[in-house]
Design an enzyme around this catalytic site. Structure first.
Site, PDB file in Angstrom:
ATOM      1  N   ILE A 102       0.839  -1.200   0.000  1.00 51.66           N
ATOM      2  CA  ILE A 102       0.000   0.000   0.000  1.00 51.66           C
ATOM      3  C   ILE A 102       0.878   1.256   0.000  1.00 51.66           C
ATOM      4  O   ILE A 102       1.543   1.554   0.997  1.00 51.66           O
ATOM      5  CB  ILE A 102      -0.964   0.012   1.204  1.00 51.66           C
ATOM      6  CG1 ILE A 102      -1.804  -1.277   1.226  1.00 51.66           C
ATOM      7  CG2 ILE A 102      -1.859   1.258   1.151  1.00 51.66           C
ATOM      8  CD1 ILE A 102      -2.565  -1.582  -0.059  1.00 51.66           C
ATOM      9  N   THR A 103       0.871   1.954  -1.144  1.00 44.23           N
ATOM     10  CA  THR A 103       1.654   3.186  -1.262  1.00 44.23           C
ATOM     11  C   THR A 103       1.079   4.235  -0.298  1.00 44.23           C
ATOM     12  O   THR A 103      -0.140   4.375  -0.206  1.00 44.23           O
ATOM     13  CB  THR A 103       1.617   3.722  -2.701  1.00 44.23           C
ATOM     14  OG1 THR A 103       1.997   2.667  -3.574  1.00 44.23           O
ATOM     15  CG2 THR A 103       2.573   4.887  -2.880  1.00 44.23           C
ATOM     16  N   ARG A 161      29.742  16.076 -23.408  1.00 38.03           N
ATOM     17  CA  ARG A 161      30.740  15.014 -23.383  1.00 38.03           C
ATOM     18  C   ARG A 161      31.491  14.965 -24.719  1.00 38.03           C
ATOM     19  O   ARG A 161      30.889  14.732 -25.771  1.00 38.03           O
ATOM     20  CB  ARG A 161      30.035  13.683 -23.116  1.00 38.03           C
ATOM     21  CG  ARG A 161      30.908  12.463 -23.281  1.00 38.03           C
ATOM     22  CD  ARG A 161      31.883  12.320 -22.134  1.00 38.03           C
ATOM     23  NE  ARG A 161      32.525  11.012 -22.180  1.00 38.03           N
ATOM     24  CZ  ARG A 161      33.512  10.674 -21.360  1.00 38.03           C
ATOM     25  NH1 ARG A 161      33.951  11.520 -20.444  1.00 38.03           N
ATOM     26  NH2 ARG A 161      34.048   9.483 -21.453  1.00 38.03           N
ATOM     27  N   GLY A 185      27.061   6.148 -20.546  1.00 35.65           N
ATOM     28  CA  GLY A 185      28.095   5.112 -20.419  1.00 35.65           C
ATOM     29  C   GLY A 185      28.362   4.787 -18.961  1.00 35.65           C
ATOM     30  O   GLY A 185      27.429   4.732 -18.147  1.00 35.65           O
ATOM     31  N   GLY A 186      29.615   4.614 -18.630  1.00 34.70           N
ATOM     32  CA  GLY A 186      29.996   4.232 -17.266  1.00 34.70           C
ATOM     33  C   GLY A 186      29.482   5.203 -16.218  1.00 34.70           C
ATOM     34  O   GLY A 186      29.047   4.796 -15.136  1.00 34.70           O
ATOM     35  N   GLU A 188      -0.710   0.028 -10.122  1.00 31.92           N
ATOM     36  CA  GLU A 188      -2.002   0.466 -10.655  1.00 31.92           C
ATOM     37  C   GLU A 188      -2.289  -0.226 -11.984  1.00 31.92           C
ATOM     38  O   GLU A 188      -2.798   0.374 -12.931  1.00 31.92           O
ATOM     39  CB  GLU A 188      -2.067   1.994 -10.698  1.00 31.92           C
ATOM     40  CG  GLU A 188      -2.056   2.511  -9.257  1.00 31.92           C
ATOM     41  CD  GLU A 188      -2.171   4.007  -9.107  1.00 31.92           C
ATOM     42  OE1 GLU A 188      -2.941   4.619  -9.856  1.00 31.92           O
ATOM     43  OE2 GLU A 188      -1.506   4.551  -8.216  1.00 31.92           O
ATOM     44  N   SER A 240       1.653  -3.650 -17.162  1.00 33.03           N
ATOM     45  CA  SER A 240       1.517  -3.417 -18.611  1.00 33.03           C
ATOM     46  C   SER A 240       0.626  -4.477 -19.242  1.00 33.03           C
ATOM     47  O   SER A 240      -0.116  -4.190 -20.189  1.00 33.03           O
ATOM     48  CB  SER A 240       2.901  -3.436 -19.269  1.00 33.03           C
ATOM     49  OG  SER A 240       3.618  -2.277 -18.883  1.00 33.03           O
ATOM     50  N   GLU A 241       0.683  -5.687 -18.685  1.00 32.59           N
ATOM     51  CA  GLU A 241      -0.141  -6.769 -19.238  1.00 32.59           C
ATOM     52  C   GLU A 241      -1.619  -6.486 -18.972  1.00 32.59           C
ATOM     53  O   GLU A 241      -2.478  -6.672 -19.857  1.00 32.59           O
ATOM     54  CB  GLU A 241       0.279  -8.110 -18.621  1.00 32.59           C
ATOM     55  CG  GLU A 241       1.680  -8.569 -19.044  1.00 32.59           C
ATOM     56  CD  GLU A 241       2.809  -7.696 -18.512  1.00 32.59           C
ATOM     57  OE1 GLU A 241       2.712  -7.208 -17.363  1.00 32.59           O
ATOM     58  OE2 GLU A 241       3.791  -7.469 -19.244  1.00 32.59           O
TER      59      GLU A 241
END
Lengths: 322, 256, 379
Positions: free
Chosen positions: C157-158, C268, C339-340, C363, C366-367
């Site tokens: 329970i959130t 970067r 990346g790293g 809630e 996805s299924e």
């Protein structure tokens, strides 16, 4: 026609900005072939006229009055406006100091004059003055012309060189009606101890979020001691409550242009660069090699400031003898 | 107690400034309520919350400025007036102070609050000019404000410290960071702001002509400052790089 | 069709963005690392009206649209998904069912308390044997005189460990199956209530996920929410609305990953130029940005349908499905771009990655979203 300079003094001592404004006034007066008149106002300040002469004033008008002991907008505006109405100069110069910023627009409104604040350059060509004023906190430079008969400008501290030069230096008293002020000075709280004022300092050492903690400013203070410098701060350190806002350098703080600016643990946000980008030499100490401050620094040290600064303080003391 | 807060809409302080044809481009720039004016509006609302009365926010601007004024209404100001006129297109501090001076001349107020400077032109000129037009005492760059009986006590920043001043009311004050902590407009505040009065007036409504507000200054060119070049990053043992730095500062940059 | 913001939408966007940047962002790392419930932030959100965005002003709410609600959740979640879900649960799962089904007295007390932030709410639905199969709840409520007596355990329970009130789904007649399920409002100060296990989670670690234990917990008869036997329907309708909140949270996480990765790619430098100039990076950023925008349109359309009292169940499921999958993908690719560095806790990308995963689960997984969508299309 003439150029008038308002010579700012505090507690009977001429401020550095006053020497800069008088010097620039003299240079422009020579270029325009006109005379430089200096207004000196205060209480017990008549003796400062001699010092003003050495920066090239042709005429010095002195208002020495007890009512002018403390600066108040209304009393000083009355004196300066009366003097300008008598002299009807073409150009009026003040410093862009706390007093100049307060006084110049008030007087400009009284005389219906155009005002260019915070100038970093003034030129005289083809019978007209042009004024360069940094806008967007130095992200752009705007050149202004003033259309009114009397033109008023304030000069950014530390930008114009004070140069000793000969002037006729005739001293006279100026009598002005001084109105009662509706403001009363209750107390003056001096801060920063013996350190130079941020906007006037030749050297500034600043700390930012990279200090990691409010006590980090102790080492910045020590560095400032070694250099005789003022202490500044980034907005991040002010927002974190480590430093009072009056020490903040940047777009929403003070704009400074010292000879040497040492940025310690400051990432170099565009906001901060706007406030110190015109420094003559910038040194950055930061442990993040990607920090933006390195893109503007003349010299950078990539490393932990708590290791670098103690070493730097020792070395500087050897050199400067502070 | 009636309070007027004067505001300006400015570029976001994060904005990158681009120049084309000698003018600053406003393409794609986010417009915000000038940060120093936020302190002024916040202080005005606090004065009202403490002493009762009305907070009116005023500005000289364009259609877009309504958004900044609406924001002030959402914070808690009661009503807003915008002066908008083609003749104010190139308004400088003289134009704005004459306009606001005329607008405020017919209003009742005890305190006028402004930001101490706008982050665009950084001029700090309108507050003092407006105080002069209205013949009011002024205190600029204040970081504290306490209302007393017919007067106010303020702390204002000056070079090298601060001053504590007593100022007779009515008076004009310009706000500095530190005066207060600015609230966010709450969602209910935003909804209430929709129904508050935002009046738009032209120069004619104020009995002013274009000549009355003609700017006294003119921008003839804008350019970007020369870009700073990245310098030398010193690497190596701490003792070595520090020694090298000190030598460079002394002999090359000649700043120590 | 109108894709521009109204004045109040623009203003609330600006306000929530400023608030999120200045207040939520600086606390986000600590909230995550220390499992720290952001109590101060929640209090401030209450003052700003963010805990009762769509609740009417007479019940201390802001009276704004569901589109505004979605915008606000996204802005908060952009910097802290934990804070985003705390806000979403209070608005969608606790306030909303009372707003829709509560009596005037329930609204005056419970709704106003939660919409204003004076109290925090949660929804007690999931049980160990009733997750996606919400009809299988084992918790019971039995009427005894003027009180309901509640027994059972709710898990995952959130807000559970922090909440003051719980909208509880319990069985009042097991024989009737999902028609024997009812909804209640439980004041968690009541004796007979205790907090069980607190979950240690992969992500959204600043939000509390708790087991709620009811042992002969007695609540007033009047705390039945809606009609007896309508609890299953109330739960489903509540979850439909909740999906807009979770979808908006996922949008916030997705945007965080895209914006941070884009900023990094521009700075970067590898092989003498910023990696943003490499096509491999550009395509990732282009795809992610496109999918984010598409998901956002779906979510805002679902919110718009709800605002206009039109059916939105399918659209909310589509929005939640797509937004959560975009969040997961953006966090994965975002780490790839860094990346790293992206794999370390020096950058927040790994936090986005951990936070994104739950949006594909809670809630409705996805299924289940696909099930709901298919059911709506094929019926």
């Amino acid at each position: 026609m003439s150029i008038v300079v308002f010579a700012e003094q505090r507690e009977g001592a001429l401020r550095k900005i006053a020497t800069e404004v008088v010097s620039e006034g003299k240079r422009l007066a020579a270029a325009a072939g006109t005379t430089l008149k200096v207004l000196l106002a205060g209480s017990g300040v008549a003796g400062l006229a001699d010092e003003i002469k050495t920066f090239g004033a042709d005429e010095i008008a002195v208002v020495d009055n007890d009512a002018l002991k403390d600066y108040s907008t209304e009393t000083y505006a009355a004196v300066l406006a009366a003097y300008l109405q008598q002299e009807n100069p073409e150009l009026v110069l003040l410093g862009h100091s706390a007093i100049g910023k307060d006084l110049a627009p008030r007087v400009a409104a009284r005389l219906d004059a155009g005002l260019v604040p915070d100038c970093v350059k003034i030129d005289y060509a083809d019978g007209d003055f042009s004024f360069v004023h940094p806008v967007y906190a130095g992200k752009a430079l705007a050149t202004y012309k003033v259309k009114s008969a009397v033109k008023i400008a304030t000069l950014r501290p530390n930008v114009f060189a004070a140069a000793e030069q000969a002037g006729a230096g005739a001293v006279s008293d100026f009598a002005a009606d001084i109105p009662a002020s509706r403001t009363t000075l209750k107390e003056m709280v001096v801060s920063g101890g013996d350190r130079p004022e941020l906007t006037e300092a030749d050297v500034i050492c600043s700390g930012g979020r990279g200090l990691g903690k409010p006590e980090g400013f102790e080492i910045i203070e020590q560095l400032a001691d070694a250099l005789g410098a003022a202490v500044g701060s980034s907005r991040a350190a002010v927002d974190a409550g480590w430093r009072e806002h009056q020490y903040q350098v940047g777009q929403t703080g003070k704009v400074v242009s010292p000879n040497l600016y040492v940025a310690c643990g400051i990432s170099g946000a565009i906001q901060h660069l706007a406030g110190m980008g015109s420094s003559k030499c910038i040194v950055a100490v930061n442990k993040d090699p990607e920090a933006n401050i390195f893109n503007v620094a003349d010299f950078g040290i990539e490393g932990d400031l708590y290791k670098v600064l103690p070493e730097l303080i020792t070395k500087l003391k050897e050199v400067t003898g502070n | 107690m009636n309070i007027v807060a004067c505001i300006k809409q400015t570029f976001d302080t994060e904005a990158k400034i681009a120049v084309s044809g000698g003018q600053v481009s406003d393409q794609g720039v986010n417009l915000i309520l000038n940060p120093y004016d936020e302190y002024a509006v916040e202080e005005a609302i606090r004065l009202k919350e403490k002493n009762g009365g009305e907070v009116v926010v005023v500005s000289v601007g364009t259609d877009k400025t309504q958004e900044a004024l609406r924001y002030c209404l959402a914070m808690g100001a009661d009503r807003a007036v915008l002066v908008q006129d083609p003749a104010l297109g190139k308004a400088d501090s003289a134009s704005v102070s004459v306009t606001l001076g005329k607008l405020l001349a017919d209003m009742e107020y005890d305190v006028i609050l402004c930001g101490n400077q706008a982050v665009d032109d950084g001029a700090s000129a309108v507050p003092s000019r407006l105080a002069e037009k209205l013949d009011l005492p002024q205190a600029n760059v204040i970081t504290a404000l306490e209302i007393g009986d017919g007067s106010a006590t303020v702390r204002r920043e000056v070079d090298g410290g601060s001053e504590i001043l007593d100022v007779q009311l009515p008076a004009l004050f310009s706000a500095q960071k530190g005066l207060n902590e600015v609230r966010y407009p709450s969602l209910p505040g935003i909804m209430k702001a929709k129904r508050k009065e935002l009046k738009v007036v032209g120069l004619g409504d104020l009995g002013l002509s274009a000549d009355d507000v003609a700017p006294k200054t003119e921008i003839v060119n804008v350019e970007l400052p020369p870009a700073r070049q990245a310098g030398k990053v010193l690497k190596g043992e701490v003792a070595d790089v520090v020694a090298e730095l000190v030598t460079l500062l002394k002999n090359e940059a000649k700043v120590i | 069709m109108n894709f521009s913001y109204s004045d109040e939408e623009r203003m609330m966007l600006q306000m929530t963005r400023d608030f999120a940047e200045r207040t939520v962002k600086p606390r986000a790392k600590e909230v995550d690392r220390e499992h720290k419930y952001p109590a101060e932030t929640v209090k401030q959100m209450g003052e700003l009206g963010l805990l009762g965005v769509t609740v009417a002003p007479e019940y201390d709410g802001a009276g704004m649209s569901n589109i505004c609600y979605a915008i606000a959740i996204e802005e908060i979640s952009r910097h802290c998904a934990s804070t985003g879900i705390i806000m979403s649960v209070n608005n969608s799962l606790a306030c909303e069912p009372i707003k829709l089904f509560g009596t005037e007295a329930q609204k005056k007390k419970y709704l106003a308390d939660m919409a204003s932030g004076r109290k925090l709410g949660c929804l007690g639905l999931t049980e160990s044997n009733a997750g996606s199969d919400a009809a299988n709840v084992q918790t019971t409520a039995v009427l005894d005189g003027d009180e309901w007596v509640i027994n059972g355990r709710k898990i995952f329970i959130t807000n559970g460990g922090e909440a003051d009130y719980c909208v509880l789904i319990a069985s009042t007649d097991k024989a009737k199956g999902h028609r024997g399920i009812s909804a209640f409002i439980v004041d968690l100060d009541n004796p007979g209530f205790s907090i069980g296990t607190l979950e240690d989670k992969l992500g959204i670690r600043g939000s509390s996920t708790a087991e709620l234990v009811f042992e002969d917990c007695r609540i007033p008869k009047d705390n039945l929410l809606g009609e007896q036997g309508k609890g299953f329907k109330i739960a489903l309708i509540t979850l439909d609305g909740g999906r807009i909140g979770v979808a908006a949270q996922a949008l916030g996480i997705a945007r965080a990953a895209i914006e941070d990765a884009t900023a990094y790619a521009k700075e970067r430098v590898q092989f003498g130029k910023p990696i943003a100039e490499l096509q491999a990076i550009q395509w990732m950023i282009a795809d992610l940005s496109t999918e984010y925008e598409a998901a956002r349109l779906l979510v805002h359309r679902a919110a718009w349908l709800k605002d206009n009292k039109l059916p939105y169940s399918k659209e909310a499921a589509m929005g939640k499905l797509m937004a959560s999958e975009v969040a997961m993908k953006a966090a994965t690719k975002g780490i790839q771009i860094l990346g790293g560095y992206g794999y370390t806790t020096d950058y927040p990308l790994e936090r986005y990655f951990r936070d994104a995963k739950i949006t594909e689960i809670y809630e409705g997984t996805s299924e289940v979203m696909r099930l709901v969508i298919a059911h709506n299309i094929l019926r």
